[in-house]
Design a protein around this motif. Structure first.
Motif, PDB file in Angstrom:
ATOM      1  N   GLU A  27     -39.544  25.245 -50.034  1.00  0.00           N
ATOM      2  CA  GLU A  27     -39.322  26.372 -49.138  1.00  0.00           C
ATOM      3  C   GLU A  27     -37.880  26.461 -48.647  1.00  0.00           C
ATOM      4  O   GLU A  27     -37.472  27.479 -48.114  1.00  0.00           O
ATOM      5  CB  GLU A  27     -40.271  26.286 -47.928  1.00  0.00           C
ATOM      6  CG  GLU A  27     -41.694  26.612 -48.296  1.00  0.00           C
ATOM      7  CD  GLU A  27     -42.661  26.423 -47.142  1.00  0.00           C
ATOM      8  OE1 GLU A  27     -43.790  26.895 -47.303  1.00  0.00           O
ATOM      9  OE2 GLU A  27     -42.311  25.822 -46.121  1.00  0.00           O
ATOM     10  N   LYS A  50     -44.845  33.639 -51.838  1.00  0.00           N
ATOM     11  CA  LYS A  50     -44.546  32.990 -50.547  1.00  0.00           C
ATOM     12  C   LYS A  50     -45.008  31.537 -50.528  1.00  0.00           C
ATOM     13  O   LYS A  50     -44.379  30.688 -49.920  1.00  0.00           O
ATOM     14  CB  LYS A  50     -45.193  33.761 -49.398  1.00  0.00           C
ATOM     15  CG  LYS A  50     -44.704  35.182 -49.276  1.00  0.00           C
ATOM     16  CD  LYS A  50     -43.240  35.227 -48.941  1.00  0.00           C
ATOM     17  CE  LYS A  50     -42.786  36.678 -48.840  1.00  0.00           C
ATOM     18  NZ  LYS A  50     -41.363  36.815 -48.908  1.00  0.00           N
ATOM     19  N   ASP A  51     -46.121  31.241 -51.182  1.00  0.00           N
ATOM     20  CA  ASP A  51     -46.648  29.878 -51.230  1.00  0.00           C
ATOM     21  C   ASP A  51     -45.984  29.139 -52.394  1.00  0.00           C
ATOM     22  O   ASP A  51     -46.132  29.550 -53.544  1.00  0.00           O
ATOM     23  CB  ASP A  51     -48.161  29.913 -51.413  1.00  0.00           C
ATOM     24  CG  ASP A  51     -48.793  28.538 -51.388  1.00  0.00           C
ATOM     25  OD1 ASP A  51     -49.983  28.452 -51.700  1.00  0.00           O
ATOM     26  OD2 ASP A  51     -48.113  27.555 -51.053  1.00  0.00           O
TER      27      ASP A  51
END
Length: 66
Positions: free
Chosen positions: A65, A40-41
């Protein structure tokens, strides 16, 4: 019966060749594809992220992202 030695005897030994340049492999990937298995990061395990090189971490995260 003699053991078989594959290969052409007329070709020079690879270690003796000096008429060409053999490039080192790249330390960075050439193609990066985002999948649902990615963390996710975007800074985690990212080959383009180096703490000292990133001037704007927020912009970096926004870029990866998308």
């Amino acid at each position: 019966m003699e053991p078989r030695q594959p290969g052409n005897k007329k070709i020079a030994d690879f270690n003796q060749l000096n008429d060409r340049i053999i490039a080192e492999s790249s330390s960075e990937p050439m193609l990066v594809i985002k999948t649902n298995l990615d963390p996710k990061d975007p800074t985690e395990n990212n080959p383009y992220y180096h703490n000292e090189d990133v001037k704007n971490p927020k912009a970096f995260k926004e870029y990866f992202e998308e």
